[in-house]
Design a protein around this motif. Structure first.
Motif, short mmCIF file in Angstrom:
data_model
loop_
_atom_site.label_atom_id
_atom_site.label_comp_id
_atom_site.label_asym_id
_atom_site.label_seq_id
_atom_site.Cartn_x
_atom_site.Cartn_y
_atom_site.Cartn_z
N GLY A 35 0.80 -1.21 0.00
CA GLY A 35 0.00 0.00 0.00
C GLY A 35 0.84 1.26 0.00
N LEU A 36 0.14 2.37 -0.20
CA LEU A 36 0.75 3.69 -0.21
C LEU A 36 0.40 4.40 1.09
N LEU A 37 1.41 4.81 1.86
CA LEU A 37 1.16 5.52 3.11
C LEU A 37 0.75 6.97 2.87
N GLY A 38 1.48 7.65 1.98
CA GLY A 38 1.23 9.06 1.73
C GLY A 38 2.49 9.73 1.25
N SER A 39 2.59 11.04 1.43
CA SER A 39 3.75 11.77 0.90
C SER A 39 4.32 12.74 1.94
N THR A 40 5.60 12.98 1.81
CA THR A 40 6.28 14.03 2.56
C THR A 40 7.12 14.81 1.55
N SER A 41 7.73 15.88 2.02
CA SER A 41 8.51 16.67 1.08
C SER A 41 9.95 16.85 1.56
N SER A 62 7.88 15.36 -4.73
CA SER A 62 7.53 14.94 -3.37
C SER A 62 7.97 13.49 -3.15
N THR A 63 8.14 13.15 -1.89
CA THR A 63 8.50 11.78 -1.54
C THR A 63 7.24 11.00 -1.20
N HIS A 64 7.01 9.91 -1.90
CA HIS A 64 5.87 9.05 -1.63
C HIS A 64 6.33 7.80 -0.89
N TRP A 65 5.69 7.56 0.25
CA TRP A 65 6.06 6.44 1.12
C TRP A 65 5.16 5.24 0.88
N MET A 66 5.79 4.08 0.75
CA MET A 66 5.03 2.85 0.50
C MET A 66 5.52 1.72 1.38
N ILE A 67 4.64 0.73 1.54
CA ILE A 67 4.99 -0.47 2.30
C ILE A 67 5.27 -1.59 1.32
N GLY A 83 -3.92 6.14 -3.91
CA GLY A 83 -3.22 5.85 -5.15
C GLY A 83 -2.54 4.49 -5.10
N SER A 84 -1.94 4.14 -6.20
CA SER A 84 -1.28 2.85 -6.34
C SER A 84 0.23 3.01 -6.14
N ALA A 85 0.77 2.24 -5.22
CA ALA A 85 2.21 2.29 -4.97
C ALA A 85 2.98 1.87 -6.22
N GLU A 86 2.47 0.86 -6.92
CA GLU A 86 3.15 0.38 -8.12
C GLU A 86 3.22 1.44 -9.21
N SER A 87 2.12 2.17 -9.43
CA SER A 87 2.11 3.18 -10.50
C SER A 87 3.04 4.33 -10.16
N ILE A 88 3.08 4.72 -8.89
CA ILE A 88 3.99 5.80 -8.48
C ILE A 88 5.44 5.36 -8.63
N LEU A 89 5.72 4.11 -8.27
CA LEU A 89 7.09 3.61 -8.40
C LEU A 89 7.53 3.60 -9.87
N LYS A 90 6.64 3.17 -10.76
CA LYS A 90 6.98 3.17 -12.20
C LYS A 90 7.31 4.58 -12.68
N LEU A 91 6.54 5.56 -12.23
CA LEU A 91 6.80 6.95 -12.60
C LEU A 91 8.15 7.40 -12.06
N ARG A 92 8.47 7.05 -10.82
CA ARG A 92 9.74 7.44 -10.23
C ARG A 92 10.92 6.78 -10.95
N ILE A 93 10.74 5.54 -11.39
CA ILE A 93 11.80 4.86 -12.15
C ILE A 93 12.08 5.63 -13.43
N GLN A 94 11.03 6.06 -14.11
CA GLN A 94 11.19 6.85 -15.34
C GLN A 94 11.90 8.17 -15.05
N GLN A 95 11.50 8.84 -13.96
CA GLN A 95 12.12 10.12 -13.60
C GLN A 95 13.58 9.93 -13.20
N GLN A 96 13.89 8.86 -12.48
CA GLN A 96 15.27 8.63 -12.06
C GLN A 96 16.17 8.39 -13.27
N ARG A 97 15.64 7.72 -14.27
CA ARG A 97 16.44 7.52 -15.49
C ARG A 97 16.71 8.85 -16.18
N GLU A 98 15.71 9.73 -16.15
CA GLU A 98 15.91 11.06 -16.72
C GLU A 98 16.94 11.83 -15.90
#
Length: 300
Positions: A104-110, A230-235, A273-288
């Protein structure tokens, strides 16, 4: 038939008797540690299970994260981790999203950029007058802070140098003595130092101002919307962990009220939201971000 039933019961009893392990891949005292300690109380009290917190530090969180991914037993290895750190390790190491189960997705911090109280570096316009690369403290080579430094440098068209540290304490010490010009850190971790009059915030990476620091600007307000995210926290857990236990844990955190200590003490903003979808987005951003780092170093 009877022997199979006995073996099944023995297996269930063995799995249930195993302690739940929570892996912390960063230094004690940081945001990950604070969140994990609050989560430890919840799981131990509600599930009445033994919970062990294990610090597995090093390589910018890679050692701890990969230890969870490569655990192929039924033992439950949990991590309360931010998507940026997890994405970075997945890109850098031979692990994949399929090596984890997402609870699951816990939420976000900055994350915020801070300077010493009274420093001229508080004003980003001053940065353009400095005749050398600006030194910015980060939490490790390849960490999200490392990428934010180069991303911010690209946004400002300035040479910034990411200086890696193992934990917030040595970075703060160097900030205070002038060895670095600025540093990244979670707002929740840095806020006590700001309230004590030791540091000042420049801005944070959230898309909106934060309830815990309503006077702090965002980088978007400063005209730098691509400085970071923002930082999204997941379990997450190891992919082979006991499904019944994971289902209980996922349901436990899904039902937490927004005013629970986990949120108020860690300053996490609950989000859907979905932890998996956010992680996929972050992977794309990290590659950039990685491409930004390569281009920056090539120009230097």
């Amino acid at each position: 038939m009877f022997s199979r039933l006995i073996l099944g019961l023995l297996f269930c009893t063995t799995v249930w008797a195993q302690p739940i392990k929570m892996v912390v891949p960063f230094s004690p005292g940081g945001q990950v540690d604070i969140i994990t300690r609050e989560a430890e109380k919840i799981v131990a009290q509600e599930l009445r299970r033994t919970v062990m917190v294990e610090y597995r530090l090093g390589a910018g969180s890679s050692i701890g994260i990969t230890s969870v991914a490569r655990n192929k037993s039924t033992e439950v290895n949990l991590m309360f981790i931010d998507a940026n750190a997890l994405a970075n390790v997945i890109i850098s190491d031979s692990i994949a999203m399929s090596d984890f189960k997402f609870l699951g997705l816990l939420g976000s911090t900055s994350t915020a950029l801070a300077v010493v109280k009274g420093s001229p570096y508080k004003n980003l316009k001053y940065w353009a007058t400095v005749k050398r690369p600006i030194n910015v403290g980060t939490n490790g080579v390849g960490s999200p802070h490392h990428y934010y430094t180069y991303s911010l440098g690209k946004s400002m068209n300035l040479p910034l140098e990411a200086i890696p540290y193992k934990g917030i304490a040595p970075a703060l010490n160097d900030l205070m003595n002038g060895s670095i010009d600025a540093m990244w850190g979670s707002v929740a971790t840095l806020l006590p130092f700001e309230q004590a009059g030791k540091i000042e915030f420049i801005a944070n990476l959230s898309t909106r101002r934060l309830p815990l620091a309503p006077n702090m600007q965002t980088f978007t307000e400063l005209g730098l919307p691509n400085a970071g995210a923002s930082t999204h926290w997941m379990i997450v857990a190891n992919s082979t962990a006991d499904d019944a236990t994971l289902a209980q844990i996922a349901e436990l955190f899904r039902k937490l009220p927004n005013d629970h200590d986990l949120y108020t003490k860690t300053h996490i903003l609950p989000e859907q939201g979905s932890a998996e979808s956010i992680l996929k987005l972050r992977i794309q951003q990290q590659r950039e971000f990685a491409e930004i780092v390569k281009l920056t170093k090539t120009k230097q």
